[in-house]
Scaffold this motif. Structure first.
Motif, PDB file in Angstrom:
ATOM      1  N   LEU A 141       1.190  -0.921   0.463  1.00  0.00           N
ATOM      2  CA  LEU A 141      -0.241  -0.423  -0.054  1.00  0.00           C
ATOM      3  C   LEU A 141       0.416   1.182   0.071  1.00  0.00           C
ATOM      4  N   ASN A 142       1.076   2.074  -1.364  1.00  0.00           N
ATOM      5  CA  ASN A 142       2.059   2.831  -0.931  1.00  0.00           C
ATOM      6  C   ASN A 142       1.264   4.010  -1.115  1.00  0.00           C
ATOM      7  N   LEU A 143       1.588   5.398  -0.370  1.00  0.00           N
ATOM      8  CA  LEU A 143       1.159   6.503  -0.203  1.00  0.00           C
ATOM      9  C   LEU A 143       2.990   7.439  -0.773  1.00  0.00           C
ATOM     10  N   ARG A 144       2.774   8.740  -2.077  1.00  0.00           N
ATOM     11  CA  ARG A 144       3.066   9.290  -2.696  1.00  0.00           C
ATOM     12  C   ARG A 144       3.194  10.491  -2.262  1.00  0.00           C
ATOM     13  N   GLY A 145       3.853  11.086  -1.852  1.00  0.00           N
ATOM     14  CA  GLY A 145       2.931  12.885  -2.277  1.00  0.00           C
ATOM     15  C   GLY A 145       1.267  12.845  -1.879  1.00  0.00           C
ATOM     16  N   SER A 146       0.761  13.298  -2.619  1.00  0.00           N
ATOM     17  CA  SER A 146      -0.894  12.899  -1.888  1.00  0.00           C
ATOM     18  C   SER A 146      -1.985  11.555  -2.720  1.00  0.00           C
ATOM     19  N   ASP A 147      -0.684  10.679  -3.302  1.00  0.00           N
ATOM     20  CA  ASP A 147      -1.267  10.119  -4.732  1.00  0.00           C
ATOM     21  C   ASP A 147      -0.988   8.737  -3.401  1.00  0.00           C
ATOM     22  N   SER A 148      -2.245   7.634  -3.406  1.00  0.00           N
ATOM     23  CA  SER A 148      -1.760   6.225  -2.703  1.00  0.00           C
ATOM     24  C   SER A 148      -2.004   5.477  -4.310  1.00  0.00           C
ATOM     25  N   TRP A 149      -2.014   3.980  -3.618  1.00  0.00           N
ATOM     26  CA  TRP A 149      -2.027   2.849  -4.413  1.00  0.00           C
ATOM     27  C   TRP A 149      -1.957   2.161  -3.974  1.00  0.00           C
ATOM     28  N   ALA A 150      -2.332   0.529  -4.182  1.00  0.00           N
ATOM     29  CA  ALA A 150      -2.425  -0.641  -3.808  1.00  0.00           C
ATOM     30  C   ALA A 150      -1.785  -1.479  -5.025  1.00  0.00           C
ATOM     31  N   GLN A 151      -0.449  -1.938  -4.898  1.00  0.00           N
ATOM     32  CA  GLN A 151       0.361  -2.728  -5.965  1.00  0.00           C
ATOM     33  C   GLN A 151       0.288  -4.594  -5.619  1.00  0.00           C
ATOM     34  N   GLY A 152       0.846  -4.842  -6.377  1.00  0.00           N
ATOM     35  CA  GLY A 152       1.192  -6.434  -6.305  1.00  0.00           C
ATOM     36  C   GLY A 152       2.185  -6.486  -7.006  1.00  0.00           C
ATOM     37  N   ASP A 153       2.411  -7.855  -6.619  1.00  0.00           N
ATOM     38  CA  ASP A 153       3.600  -8.394  -7.909  1.00  0.00           C
ATOM     39  C   ASP A 153       4.979  -8.043  -6.920  1.00  0.00           C
ATOM     40  N   ASN A 154       5.215  -8.034  -5.469  1.00  0.00           N
ATOM     41  CA  ASN A 154       5.767  -8.020  -4.729  1.00  0.00           C
ATOM     42  C   ASN A 154       6.844  -9.100  -4.312  1.00  0.00           C
ATOM     43  N   PHE A 155       8.691  -8.620  -5.147  1.00  0.00           N
ATOM     44  CA  PHE A 155       9.479  -9.470  -4.303  1.00  0.00           C
ATOM     45  C   PHE A 155       9.708  -8.672  -3.186  1.00  0.00           C
ATOM     46  N   GLU A 156      10.237  -7.819  -2.631  1.00  0.00           N
ATOM     47  CA  GLU A 156       9.984  -7.477  -1.695  1.00  0.00           C
ATOM     48  C   GLU A 156       8.817  -7.132  -0.767  1.00  0.00           C
ATOM     49  N   PHE A 157       8.902  -7.288   0.174  1.00  0.00           N
ATOM     50  CA  PHE A 157       8.109  -7.061   1.404  1.00  0.00           C
ATOM     51  C   PHE A 157       8.223  -5.856   2.223  1.00  0.00           C
ATOM     52  N   VAL A 158       7.416  -4.605   1.998  1.00  0.00           N
ATOM     53  CA  VAL A 158       7.488  -3.414   2.497  1.00  0.00           C
ATOM     54  C   VAL A 158       7.149  -2.665   3.443  1.00  0.00           C
ATOM     55  N   ILE A 159       7.354  -2.302   4.806  1.00  0.00           N
ATOM     56  CA  ILE A 159       7.032  -1.241   5.824  1.00  0.00           C
ATOM     57  C   ILE A 159       8.124  -0.379   5.980  1.00  0.00           C
ATOM     58  N   CYS A 160       7.348   0.559   5.539  1.00  0.00           N
ATOM     59  CA  CYS A 160       8.694   1.958   5.153  1.00  0.00           C
ATOM     60  C   CYS A 160       7.943   2.895   5.683  1.00  0.00           C
ATOM     61  N   ALA A 161       9.007   4.150   5.610  1.00  0.00           N
ATOM     62  CA  ALA A 161       8.694   5.559   5.726  1.00  0.00           C
ATOM     63  C   ALA A 161      10.022   6.773   5.486  1.00  0.00           C
ATOM     64  N   THR A 163      11.674   9.329   1.423  1.00  0.00           N
ATOM     65  CA  THR A 163      11.379  10.104   0.635  1.00  0.00           C
ATOM     66  C   THR A 163      11.776   9.217  -0.536  1.00  0.00           C
ATOM     67  N   TRP A 164      11.003   9.671  -1.838  1.00  0.00           N
ATOM     68  CA  TRP A 164      11.739   9.631  -2.828  1.00  0.00           C
ATOM     69  C   TRP A 164      11.152  10.696  -3.644  1.00  0.00           C
ATOM     70  N   ASP A 165      12.517  11.198  -4.165  1.00  0.00           N
ATOM     71  CA  ASP A 165      12.700  12.594  -4.835  1.00  0.00           C
ATOM     72  C   ASP A 165      11.756  14.123  -4.512  1.00  0.00           C
ATOM     73  N   GLY A 166      12.294  13.641  -2.843  1.00  0.00           N
ATOM     74  CA  GLY A 166      11.342  14.913  -1.998  1.00  0.00           C
ATOM     75  C   GLY A 166      10.099  14.658  -1.135  1.00  0.00           C
ATOM     76  N   ALA A 167       9.656  13.993  -2.128  1.00  0.00           N
ATOM     77  CA  ALA A 167       8.775  13.802  -1.757  1.00  0.00           C
ATOM     78  C   ALA A 167       8.173  12.623  -0.580  1.00  0.00           C
ATOM     79  N   THR A 168       7.749  12.947   0.595  1.00  0.00           N
ATOM     80  CA  THR A 168       7.180  11.316   2.103  1.00  0.00           C
ATOM     81  C   THR A 168       6.566  10.430   1.070  1.00  0.00           C
ATOM     82  N   PHE A 169       7.347   8.726   1.538  1.00  0.00           N
ATOM     83  CA  PHE A 169       6.972   7.869   0.107  1.00  0.00           C
ATOM     84  C   PHE A 169       6.643   6.663   1.623  1.00  0.00           C
TER      85      PHE A 169
END
Length: 316
Positions: A141-161, A163-169
């Motif tokens: 479950l991703n949040l980048r800036g104000s955008d959010s989406w659910a993403q499958g096909d993950n080879f990494e199981f990620v729980i984190c806070a 930044t990406w290109d200066g935006a919160t991720f």
């Protein structure tokens, strides 16, 4: 006390001499025995039963009780034989007959019996190991800036806070296992969720350490309602319950595999027919904290995919 006296008299030397006197107590001769009730016939499906009896005495009072086994397929253990109510343990399948005897204050006894039919089902212990490859019910479950989406096909199981290109991720995870093989009436003995730290430098986080930060504790909660991955929005959280949640403390170890006790959540999912999966997120989503594990789409580390091992008992 009323006595009946019988005198036999004879005249001897001109005197009236009592030769014999017999005294009998009417209360003793007419004492009534206690009326005993050992209870109703019982049918049990466990190897124990509680017997509850009673007794009354119309011309006195009950001073003692005694339970005993009259018959049965094997010996039992009567825990409180001298009480009108007692638990009996160690029963085998078949019919038992138990007797309750009551004694009144004049020593008279009354008895009654009760039958107990025991039918303990054959209980089988099974273990189910779930470690699916390409689990279609695993979402990042991703949040980048104000955008959010659910993403499958993950080879990494990620729980984190991060930044990406200066935006919160920020990343949270939703994970569901197919437990349909387990009957709804199964009794869960244990449930362990294994998560394996990514064994090499991850593509997320700092690209070096799967575990990073001073506040990377996270909590696993049970999802308790349907949600639509394609319509996921960060502002509308996935429905979860706080019951049986599991919190994983912060670690400063770069890699740390986990084997977590999730029995409470799994039992609820199975017995309540409510398997909507698990939800995982950092407790404090402040930047530069991460816990990164191997995802189910990982090819080189297939043996480290998320794994759920459930041991349960079911009657046959």
């Amino acid at each position: 006390m009323n006595n009946t006296r019988l005198y036999l008299r004879a005249i001897f030397l001109g005197l009236c001499i009592p030769l014999l006197m017999i005294s009998c107590t009417k209360e003793t001769l007419l004492n009534k025995v206690p009326v005993v009730d050992a209870g109703q016939t019982q049918n049990v499906k466990i190897p124990e039963v509680t017997l509850t009896g009673s007794a009354s005495d119309s011309d006195g009072h009950v001073v003692a009780y005694l339970w005993s086994q009259v018959s049965g397929p094997g010996a039992s253990t009567i825990l409180n034989a001298g009480s009108p109510s007692t638990k009996v343990m160690g029963l085998s399948n078949g019919r038992y007959v138990f007797q309750l005897m009551a004694t009144d204050n004049n020593g008279a006894t009354g008895v009654d019996t009760v039958s107990v039919f025991v039918n303990v089902p054959n209980v089988v212990t099974k273990t189910l190991t779930l470690q699916p490859i390409n689990n279609t019910a695993e979402y990042k479950l991703n949040l980048r800036g104000s955008d959010s989406w659910a993403q499958g096909d993950n080879f990494e199981f990620v729980i984190c806070a991060w930044t990406w290109d200066g935006a919160t991720f920020n990343n949270r995870m939703a994970l569901k296992f197919d437990m349909s093989q387990i009957p709804a009436n199964a009794v869960v003995q244990s449930a362990k969720l294994a998560l394996y730290s990514y064994p090499v430098a991850p593509l997320n986080g700092n690209h070096v350490d799967p575990n990073y930060g001073t506040s990377n504790s996270f909590t696993i909660r049970q999802i308790n309602g349907n949600w639509n991955p394609s319509a996921f929005n960060w502002a509308t959280p996935i429905p979860v319950t706080e019951a049986n949640k599991v919190t994983v403390p912060t670690t400063n170890e770069s890699r740390l595999d986990l084997n977590l006790d999730v029995k409470g959540m799994v039992a609820s999912q199975i017995n309540g027919n409510a398997n909507y999966g698990f939800h995982m997120m950092l407790d404090n989503e402040v930047t530069y904290n991460s816990r990164i594990f191997v995802g189910s789409y990982s090819v080189p580390y297939a043996e480290k995919r998320p794994k759920l091992e459930i041991t349960y008992q079911v009657a046959q």
